[in-house]
Design an enzyme around this catalytic site. Structure first.
Site, PDB file in Angstrom:
ATOM      1  N   PHE A  84      47.592  71.826  45.160  1.00 21.38           N
ATOM      2  CA  PHE A  84      48.279  71.378  46.371  1.00 21.38           C
ATOM      3  C   PHE A  84      47.625  70.114  46.915  1.00 21.38           C
ATOM      4  O   PHE A  84      46.491  69.764  46.572  1.00 21.38           O
ATOM      5  CB  PHE A  84      48.295  72.477  47.437  1.00 21.38           C
ATOM      6  CG  PHE A  84      46.939  72.823  48.007  1.00 21.38           C
ATOM      7  CD1 PHE A  84      46.485  72.216  49.162  1.00 21.38           C
ATOM      8  CD2 PHE A  84      46.130  73.765  47.384  1.00 21.38           C
ATOM      9  CE1 PHE A  84      45.243  72.522  49.687  1.00 21.38           C
ATOM     10  CE2 PHE A  84      44.887  74.087  47.903  1.00 21.38           C
ATOM     11  CZ  PHE A  84      44.438  73.461  49.065  1.00 21.38           C
ATOM     12  N   CYS A  85      48.383  69.411  47.757  1.00 17.08           N
ATOM     13  CA  CYS A  85      47.914  68.183  48.392  1.00 17.08           C
ATOM     14  C   CYS A  85      48.717  68.000  49.673  1.00 17.08           C
ATOM     15  O   CYS A  85      49.378  68.935  50.135  1.00 17.08           O
ATOM     16  CB  CYS A  85      48.063  66.987  47.453  1.00 17.08           C
ATOM     17  SG  CYS A  85      49.759  66.724  46.880  1.00 17.08           S
ATOM     18  N   THR A  86      48.717  66.808  50.241  1.00 16.23           N
ATOM     19  CA  THR A  86      49.384  66.593  51.528  1.00 16.23           C
ATOM     20  C   THR A  86      50.895  66.727  51.421  1.00 16.23           C
ATOM     21  O   THR A  86      51.521  67.500  52.141  1.00 16.23           O
ATOM     22  CB  THR A  86      49.024  65.209  52.091  1.00 16.23           C
ATOM     23  OG1 THR A  86      47.612  65.066  52.132  1.00 16.23           O
ATOM     24  CG2 THR A  86      49.601  65.033  53.490  1.00 16.23           C
ATOM     25  N   ILE A 138      51.337  70.453  51.556  1.00 20.96           N
ATOM     26  CA  ILE A 138      50.978  71.154  52.791  1.00 20.96           C
ATOM     27  C   ILE A 138      52.018  70.926  53.881  1.00 20.96           C
ATOM     28  O   ILE A 138      52.370  71.840  54.626  1.00 20.96           O
ATOM     29  CB  ILE A 138      49.592  70.689  53.284  1.00 20.96           C
ATOM     30  CG1 ILE A 138      48.519  71.021  52.239  1.00 20.96           C
ATOM     31  CG2 ILE A 138      49.244  71.332  54.621  1.00 20.96           C
ATOM     32  CD1 ILE A 138      47.190  70.334  52.502  1.00 20.96           C
TER      33      ILE A 138
END
Length: 296
Positions: free
Chosen positions: A186-188, A215
């Site tokens: 996951f990331c932004t 996210i």
């Protein structure tokens, strides 16, 4: 979501797709965005597009209609939040070799995405402690260490990378210990974790997913369940909470460190000049260079 009296719409979007006419398109993107009073950054690359833009609702909608008229971007997905002021100071359209630098140009997500998990499904997996096949789920954060420090999922694996180009090596080094797990990257907003998951597939991971939309999409769809803290964003807001509201977290102008509300109470925090993370360095520099300080 924030209250309806906030007038600025902030969007983040990307798509991996062959895009070989970037040089010709750059002035068109810039002219359209300037005409519609948009600010932010658009990155054009042979591997696709990545953008962060802000403006009024009519202008954002006009941009998305214009962008989606190009069949390559007709299905581009957008993450959205609201703010009461413009988070960007200017409008930039950049040409780059990659829309997110990993230094692995052979990765071509348009030729086959890594499997993805949607926010509601991931929450269910985390609620029950395993995926739908009974395998334990491990969250792997693909962001830089200073972003992770603002907030991340509970019990996430954080390799303390300083830039995304470090990820391929570190994930290869830990492959054996993750082999019997279902890994969710996951990331932004989704772009780094999509590229990361494809790379992991390429080096032999057999149960890896990306969090669809990152996210920000998770916050939008399920809130802050299983998440601790806020999400760092690359504009003046610095961080958003699970309600997609701006927080009191700041970023130091001098050293770019994230400064929490508690750290902002420190006498070393001088907006635009220093913070507790770098004040010692400034003091040392001043003692070693008194003439420079006097000239300033």
């Amino acid at each position: 979501m924030q209250s309806s009296d906030q007038s600025i719409v902030n969007i983040a979007a990307y798509k991996f797709i062959s895009f070989n006419d970037t040089a010709e398109k750059r002035p068109l993107f810039l002219a359209f965005c300037q005409k519609h009073n948009l600010r932010g950054t658009v990155i054009l690359s042979p591997e696709g597009i990545n953008l962060f833009l802000a403006g009024s609702r009519p202008d954002i909608d006009a941009f998305l209609s214009w962008l989606r008229a190009d069949t390559r971007f007709a299905d581009i997905q957008v993450k959205e939040s609201l703010s009461d002021k413009q988070p960007f100071t200017r409008m930039l359209v950049k040409l780059k070799a990659e829309i997110i630098t990993m230094k692995h140009p052979l990765i071509k997500p348009e030729e086959g995405r890594a499997p993805f998990v949607e926010a509601k499904t991931l929450k269910r997996w985390l609620d029950q402690g395993h995926d739908d096949n009974g395998k334990p789920v491990v969250m792997v954060d693909t962001r830089n260490a200073f972003e992770v420090d603002v907030g991340t999922f509970d019990n996430t694996i954080d390799y303390r990378i300083n830039k995304f180009t470090e990820f391929p090596q570190v994930i290869a080094d830990h492959k054996e210990e993750l082999n019997d797990k279902t890994v969710v990257t996951f990331c932004t907003g989704g772009i780094r974790c999509e590229k990361a998951a494809i790379h992991m597939q390429n080096i032999g991971y057999d149960s890896v997913y990306q969090l669809e939309g990152g996210i920000l999409k998770y916050f939008e769809e399920v809130g802050g369940a299983h998440y601790n803290g806020d999400c760092f964003v690359f504009d003046y807001r610095t961080a958003l909470n699970p309600q997609l509201e701006e927080t009191q977290t700041a970023q130091c102008f001098a050293c770019r460190s994230v400064v929490t509300p508690r750290e902002q109470l420190s006498p070393f925090y001088v907006p635009g000049k220093s913070c507790p993370h770098c004040a010692g360095e400034h003091a040392t520099h001043a003692a070693q260079n008194p003439d420079e300080q006097a000239a300033a």
